[in-house]
Design an enzyme around this catalytic site. Structure first.
Site, PDB file in Angstrom:
ATOM      1  N   HIS A  17     -17.709 -37.380 -26.785  1.00  0.00           N
ATOM      2  CA  HIS A  17     -17.541 -38.816 -26.555  1.00  0.00           C
ATOM      3  C   HIS A  17     -18.749 -39.455 -25.868  1.00  0.00           C
ATOM      4  CE1 HIS A  17     -15.264 -42.472 -25.856  1.00  0.00           C
ATOM      5  NE2 HIS A  17     -15.422 -42.378 -24.552  1.00  0.00           N
ATOM      6  N   GLU A  56      -7.147 -46.236 -15.844  1.00  0.00           N
ATOM      7  CA  GLU A  56      -7.520 -45.077 -16.656  1.00  0.00           C
ATOM      8  C   GLU A  56      -7.690 -43.869 -15.749  1.00  0.00           C
ATOM      9  OE1 GLU A  56     -10.927 -46.252 -18.986  1.00  0.00           O
ATOM     10  OE2 GLU A  56      -9.743 -47.619 -20.193  1.00  0.00           O
ATOM     11  N   ARG A 111     -18.500 -38.533 -16.055  1.00  0.00           N
ATOM     12  CA  ARG A 111     -18.396 -39.987 -15.920  1.00  0.00           C
ATOM     13  C   ARG A 111     -16.951 -40.432 -15.701  1.00  0.00           C
ATOM     14  NH1 ARG A 111     -17.460 -44.328 -19.930  1.00  0.00           N
ATOM     15  NH2 ARG A 111     -16.991 -42.611 -21.339  1.00  0.00           N
ATOM     16  N   TYR A 164     -17.262 -49.923 -30.520  1.00  0.00           N
ATOM     17  CA  TYR A 164     -16.032 -49.125 -30.590  1.00  0.00           C
ATOM     18  C   TYR A 164     -15.350 -48.955 -29.233  1.00  0.00           C
ATOM     19  CZ  TYR A 164     -17.658 -48.293 -35.268  1.00  0.00           C
ATOM     20  OH  TYR A 164     -18.076 -48.482 -36.559  1.00  0.00           O
ATOM     21  N   ALA A 165     -15.963 -49.492 -28.171  1.00  0.00           N
ATOM     22  CA  ALA A 165     -15.369 -49.316 -26.833  1.00  0.00           C
ATOM     23  C   ALA A 165     -14.015 -50.001 -26.793  1.00  0.00           C
ATOM     24  CB  ALA A 165     -16.304 -49.873 -25.767  1.00  0.00           C
ATOM     25  N   GLY A 197     -11.083 -49.182 -24.112  1.00  0.00           N
ATOM     26  CA  GLY A 197     -10.363 -49.321 -22.843  1.00  0.00           C
ATOM     27  C   GLY A 197     -10.818 -50.514 -22.030  1.00  0.00           C
ATOM     28  N   GLY A 198     -12.132 -50.650 -21.812  1.00  0.00           N
ATOM     29  CA  GLY A 198     -12.640 -51.801 -21.091  1.00  0.00           C
ATOM     30  C   GLY A 198     -13.782 -51.474 -20.150  1.00  0.00           C
ATOM     31  N   GLY A 202     -26.960 -52.450 -28.744  1.00  0.00           N
ATOM     32  CA  GLY A 202     -25.673 -52.303 -28.061  1.00  0.00           C
ATOM     33  C   GLY A 202     -25.700 -53.122 -26.783  1.00  0.00           C
ATOM     34  N   HIS A 215     -13.720 -36.691 -24.959  1.00  0.00           N
ATOM     35  CA  HIS A 215     -12.568 -37.554 -24.692  1.00  0.00           C
ATOM     36  C   HIS A 215     -11.318 -36.772 -25.054  1.00  0.00           C
ATOM     37  CE1 HIS A 215      -9.805 -40.876 -24.555  1.00  0.00           C
ATOM     38  NE2 HIS A 215     -10.759 -41.652 -24.081  1.00  0.00           N
ATOM     39  N   ARG A 259     -11.175 -36.988 -16.896  1.00  0.00           N
ATOM     40  CA  ARG A 259     -11.259 -36.540 -18.283  1.00  0.00           C
ATOM     41  C   ARG A 259     -11.590 -35.073 -18.495  1.00  0.00           C
ATOM     42  NH1 ARG A 259     -14.242 -41.445 -21.194  1.00  0.00           N
ATOM     43  NH2 ARG A 259     -12.401 -42.704 -20.789  1.00  0.00           N
TER      44      ARG A 259
HETATM   45  P1  FAD Z   1     -25.060 -48.338 -28.297  1.00  0.00           P
HETATM   46  O1  FAD Z   1     -24.055 -49.389 -28.108  1.00  0.00           O
HETATM   47  O2  FAD Z   1     -24.613 -47.087 -28.903  1.00  0.00           O
HETATM   48  O3  FAD Z   1     -26.267 -48.910 -29.159  1.00  0.00           O
HETATM   49  C1  FAD Z   1     -27.272 -48.061 -29.630  1.00  0.00           C
HETATM   50  C2  FAD Z   1     -28.228 -48.856 -30.481  1.00  0.00           C
HETATM   51  O4  FAD Z   1     -29.434 -48.121 -30.680  1.00  0.00           O
HETATM   52  C3  FAD Z   1     -27.716 -49.203 -31.870  1.00  0.00           C
HETATM   53  O5  FAD Z   1     -28.074 -50.532 -32.156  1.00  0.00           O
HETATM   54  C4  FAD Z   1     -28.508 -48.267 -32.794  1.00  0.00           C
HETATM   55  O6  FAD Z   1     -28.720 -48.762 -34.086  1.00  0.00           O
HETATM   56  C5  FAD Z   1     -29.820 -48.223 -32.041  1.00  0.00           C
HETATM   57  N1  FAD Z   1     -30.645 -47.057 -32.383  1.00  0.00           N
HETATM   58  C6  FAD Z   1     -30.416 -45.765 -32.086  1.00  0.00           C
HETATM   59  N2  FAD Z   1     -31.421 -45.010 -32.585  1.00  0.00           N
HETATM   60  C7  FAD Z   1     -32.289 -45.851 -33.193  1.00  0.00           C
HETATM   61  C8  FAD Z   1     -33.501 -45.681 -33.911  1.00  0.00           C
HETATM   62  N3  FAD Z   1     -34.058 -44.464 -34.124  1.00  0.00           N
HETATM   63  N4  FAD Z   1     -34.119 -46.762 -34.406  1.00  0.00           N
HETATM   64  C9  FAD Z   1     -33.580 -48.004 -34.237  1.00  0.00           C
HETATM   65  N5  FAD Z   1     -32.439 -48.224 -33.572  1.00  0.00           N
HETATM   66  C10 FAD Z   1     -31.802 -47.157 -33.069  1.00  0.00           C
HETATM   67  N6  FAD Z   1     -17.372 -47.110 -22.243  1.00  0.00           N
HETATM   68  C11 FAD Z   1     -16.748 -47.876 -21.343  1.00  0.00           C
HETATM   69  O7  FAD Z   1     -17.296 -48.187 -20.280  1.00  0.00           O
HETATM   70  N7  FAD Z   1     -15.498 -48.360 -21.612  1.00  0.00           N
HETATM   71  C12 FAD Z   1     -14.837 -48.065 -22.759  1.00  0.00           C
HETATM   72  O8  FAD Z   1     -13.731 -48.522 -22.967  1.00  0.00           O
HETATM   73  C13 FAD Z   1     -15.469 -47.232 -23.695  1.00  0.00           C
HETATM   74  N8  FAD Z   1     -14.835 -46.891 -24.836  1.00  0.00           N
HETATM   75  C14 FAD Z   1     -15.516 -46.173 -25.776  1.00  0.00           C
HETATM   76  C15 FAD Z   1     -14.908 -45.903 -26.996  1.00  0.00           C
HETATM   77  C16 FAD Z   1     -15.586 -45.259 -27.996  1.00  0.00           C
HETATM   78  C17 FAD Z   1     -14.917 -44.956 -29.301  1.00  0.00           C
HETATM   79  C18 FAD Z   1     -16.926 -44.845 -27.775  1.00  0.00           C
HETATM   80  C19 FAD Z   1     -17.696 -44.159 -28.854  1.00  0.00           C
HETATM   81  C20 FAD Z   1     -17.534 -45.096 -26.553  1.00  0.00           C
HETATM   82  C21 FAD Z   1     -16.841 -45.747 -25.549  1.00  0.00           C
HETATM   83  N9  FAD Z   1     -17.426 -46.013 -24.318  1.00  0.00           N
HETATM   84  C22 FAD Z   1     -16.771 -46.793 -23.413  1.00  0.00           C
HETATM   85  C23 FAD Z   1     -18.820 -45.682 -24.082  1.00  0.00           C
HETATM   86  C24 FAD Z   1     -19.696 -46.926 -24.321  1.00  0.00           C
HETATM   87  O9  FAD Z   1     -19.148 -47.658 -25.390  1.00  0.00           O
HETATM   88  C25 FAD Z   1     -21.120 -46.574 -24.642  1.00  0.00           C
HETATM   89  O10 FAD Z   1     -21.611 -45.667 -23.707  1.00  0.00           O
HETATM   90  C26 FAD Z   1     -21.991 -47.818 -24.615  1.00  0.00           C
HETATM   91  O11 FAD Z   1     -21.443 -48.807 -25.440  1.00  0.00           O
HETATM   92  C27 FAD Z   1     -23.395 -47.480 -25.055  1.00  0.00           C
HETATM   93  O12 FAD Z   1     -24.118 -48.679 -25.156  1.00  0.00           O
HETATM   94  P2  FAD Z   1     -25.672 -48.617 -25.441  1.00  0.00           P
HETATM   95  O13 FAD Z   1     -26.161 -50.023 -25.418  1.00  0.00           O
HETATM   96  O14 FAD Z   1     -26.316 -47.649 -24.532  1.00  0.00           O
HETATM   97  O15 FAD Z   1     -25.804 -47.977 -26.901  1.00  0.00           O
HETATM   98  C1  SIN Z   2     -11.184 -45.175 -23.460  1.00  0.00           C
HETATM   99  O1  SIN Z   2     -10.876 -46.324 -23.740  1.00  0.00           O
HETATM  100  O2  SIN Z   2     -10.386 -44.257 -23.250  1.00  0.00           O
HETATM  101  C2  SIN Z   2     -12.632 -44.869 -23.327  1.00  0.00           C
HETATM  102  C3  SIN Z   2     -13.103 -45.374 -22.050  1.00  0.00           C
HETATM  103  C4  SIN Z   2     -14.438 -44.810 -21.744  1.00  0.00           C
HETATM  104  O3  SIN Z   2     -14.976 -44.002 -22.495  1.00  0.00           O
HETATM  105  O4  SIN Z   2     -14.958 -45.183 -20.696  1.00  0.00           O
END
Ligand code: FAD
Ligand code: SIN
Length: 532
Positions: free
Chosen positions: A352, A115, A387, A45-46, A48-49, A11, A243, A291
């Site tokens: 969320h 937001e 958050r 899936y993020a 909003g931004g 991610g 959320h 939120r």
């Molecule tokens: P992730 O992007 O979740 O990546 C996790 C990774 O770890 C994946 O590649 C997965 O395969 C890997 N992994 C996990 N366990 C294992 C394992 N056992 N072995 C190998 N690999 C593993 N935040 C904002 O700031 N703005 C937004 O607009 C926003 N909108 C959102 C909308 C949605 C629908 C969601 C669900 C979240 C949103 N968030 C938003 C929150 C934000 O997207 C996440 O907190 C952030 O993207 C997390 O990033 P990350 O790199 O920590 O993990």
């Molecule tokens: C959203 O777009 O409402 C999600 C934003 C976030 O989780 O920070």
């Protein structure tokens, strides 16, 4: 297998870090592991931004800091808030240089959205698919680095520490060290020992522990559970963000489609089944209150009216503008028979985001040596009890960078990694029936949603704990005799996550931010962190 830098997760946190170490150390190997496809992450899936102070004529660092502290309800670490807000702007510039595109107006200025909890427009976005665009840019930049390798469909089972060399490791063992991980190759069923000098956990969220969540199926809290098993420190797991507005879609499998808060930022209004714009009764900031307040208000309205959802009313919003900003939401609604210009959208809260997680310092270091954590699996102190919207992509990039800075020094002083024994699968057999895993997972989600959701009580927490004990016992027995599989390991990890949430919720004898317990309705004396 051996690697210099090991990154678990593809991610925003894992990719940002990998890109930085990969380009700064062309002679060193960087290995990224991801459990399904490289872009299947919460990041994708993020919608909003990403929050950042871009327009200093109306906005300021002070205002963003203040908004974050208010949302965090007294528990943010102020120095962390300051560094994330200030350094975040540089990180945003950096990802733009790597190719991420954010929407601009005709004058070439960023279109900044608003937001809940933000006092100014400061959300950069790419339509309503911001995360997907950021992920695309990062993966494309990484593809150009020869020393960075991505292993897809690799499931990391456990961290390797002194425990695997035969030493007794407890919570009070000083200097626990991480030497790498055991990984299951999902395609070949082989278990591979991967030795690494420095490991970063970027395994994302935990949403799948609840029945209704915006998180995709990968979000099973694996990294947090692994650190807990390895006797590292976990904190503040009671603060689970729901959320307010996930699309209410009975029968939808896996996860709920999000209706971004930015829709309310552009003027959408929440209404109950009588058509009342009820947020006016709960908070002066109405639909754009933080939120925790909006989700609790919706939960209350649903209970009072005996409904499973409330409505989000966008009918008064100019359709052309709606489609331009939210094409993905427009299409999704259309696909389920909702015309946003004529129909209200049924929405309900869904799990969320996890504000707590693996405890880290301001350089992403965990309590285990040579093990870093960044992104949603980490607890840096930025979010406190709740958050602020769109602060998590920002936090992930800032801490990926800070982990890179410290790991760049650490790499020169890591001792030779010792000889590690192979994974011990003695006495295990192929699973006889999957129902033992799938039914337990259903039960777990039910327990967490019914007893440890938006509103908690002592009795509900007690019931959850008793039921989790049984699930834990049964699953450990199954684990001892069964060949490992992602389904079994995820169930085991989710049970650990549930246990951590219930335990931390029990420690906090007050209602604050996202933790609301009707037996302790007020705020108590400040208990900073709940640590396990
Ligand atoms: P992730 O992007 O979740 O990546 C996790 C990774 O770890 C994946 O590649 C997965 O395969 C890997 N992994 C996990 N366990 C294992 C394992 N056992 N072995 C190998 N690999 C593993 N935040 C904002 O700031 N703005 C937004 O607009 C926003 N909108 C959102 C909308 C949605 C629908 C969601 C669900 C979240 C949103 N968030 C938003 C929150 C934000 O997207 C996440 O907190 C952030 O993207 C997390 O990033 P990350 O790199 O920590 O993990
Ligand atoms: C959203 O777009 O409402 C999600 C934003 C976030 O989780 O920070």
């Amino acid at each position: 297998m051996q690697t210099d830098f090991l990154v678990i997760g593809s991610g925003i946190a894992g990719l940002t870090y990998a890109l930085k170490v990969g380009s700064s150390f062309p002679d060193k190997t960087v290995t990224i592991i991801t459990k399904t496809m490289s872009d299947e992450t919460n990041t994708k899936y993020a919608q909003g931004g990403i929050a950042g102070v871009m327009d200093f004529t109306t906005d300021s660092f002070e205002k963003h800091i203040e908004d974050t502290l208010i949302a965090g309800d007294g528990l943010c670490r102020k120095e962390v808030v300051e560094l994330v807000v200030k350094e975040g702007v540089e990180r945003i510039q950096e990802i733009i240089e790597w190719g991420a595109r954010f929407d601009k107006d005709n004058e070439g200025e960023f279109k900044l959205g608003k937001e809940g909890g933000h006092s100014e427009n400061r959300i950069l976005h790419h339509k309503d698919i911001t995360g997907k665009e950021m992920e695309r840019a990062l993966l494309a930049s990484i593809a150009e680095l020869e020393n960075v390798k991505i292993i897809t469909h690799g499931f990391v089972l456990d961290l390797i520490t002194q425990h695997h060399l035969g030493y007794l490791v407890t919570k009070s063992t000083p200097d626990i060290e991480c030497y790498g991980v055991y990984m299951l190759n999902i395609n070949t069923h082989e278990i591979i020992t991967i030795q690494s000098k420095i490991t970063l956990l970027a395994t994302g969220g935990i949403g799948q522990v609840y029945r209704s969540t915006t998180n995709p199926s990968i979000a099973t809290g694996d990294g947090i559970a692994m650190v807990y098993r390895a006797k590292g420190r976990i904190e503040n797991m009671e603060f689970i963000q729901f959320h307010p507005t996930a699309l209410y879609e009975p029968g939808a499998k896996g996860y709920s489609f999000l209706i971004t808060e930015a829709v309310r930022g552009d003027g959408a209004i929440l209404r109950n089944d009588t058509g009342e714009a009820f947020m006016e009764r709960y908070d002066s900031r109405k639909d754009l209150a933080p939120r925790d307040i909006v989700a609790r208000a919706i939960d209350n309205e649903m209970k009072i009216h005996g409904t499973e959802f409330v409505y989000l009313d966008c009918r008064h919003m100019p359709l052309e503008k709606f489609i331009e900003h939210f094409p993905n939401i427009y299409e999704k609604c259309k696909s389920v028979g909702i015309d946003v210009s004529k129909d209200m959208i049924p929405v309900s809260p869904a799990a969320h985001y996890s504000c707590g997680g693996i405890k880290t310092d301001e350089y992403g270091r965990t309590s285990i040596k040579h093990l870093y954590a960044a992104g949603e699996c980490a607890s840096t102190g930025l979010h406190g009890a709740n958050r602020l919207a769109s602060n998590s992509l920002l936090e992930a990039m800032v801490f990926a960078h800070r982990s890179f800075v410290m790991a760049s020094r650490d790499i020169h002083i890591v001792n030779q990694v010792p000889e590690i024994p192979e994974w011990n699968a003695a006495g295990t057999k192929a699973p006889a029936e999957m129902i033992l895993i799938t039914q337990s997972k259903k039960e777990l989600k039910q327990i967490m949603s019914d007893y440890v959701g938006i509103v908690r009580t002592n009795e509900r927490l007690g019931r959850a704990a008793t039921r989790l004990d049984l699930l834990h016992l049964e699953t450990e027995k199954l684990y001892q005799r069964t060949e490992v599989s992602p389904a079994l390991c995820e169930l085991r990890n989710l049970i650990t996550i549930a246990y951590l949430i219930v335990k931390c919720a029990g420690f906090r004898k007050e209602s604050r931010g996202l933790h609301y317990n009707t037996d302790f309705p007020g705020k108590g004396a400040i208990l900073q962190d709940t640590i396990l």
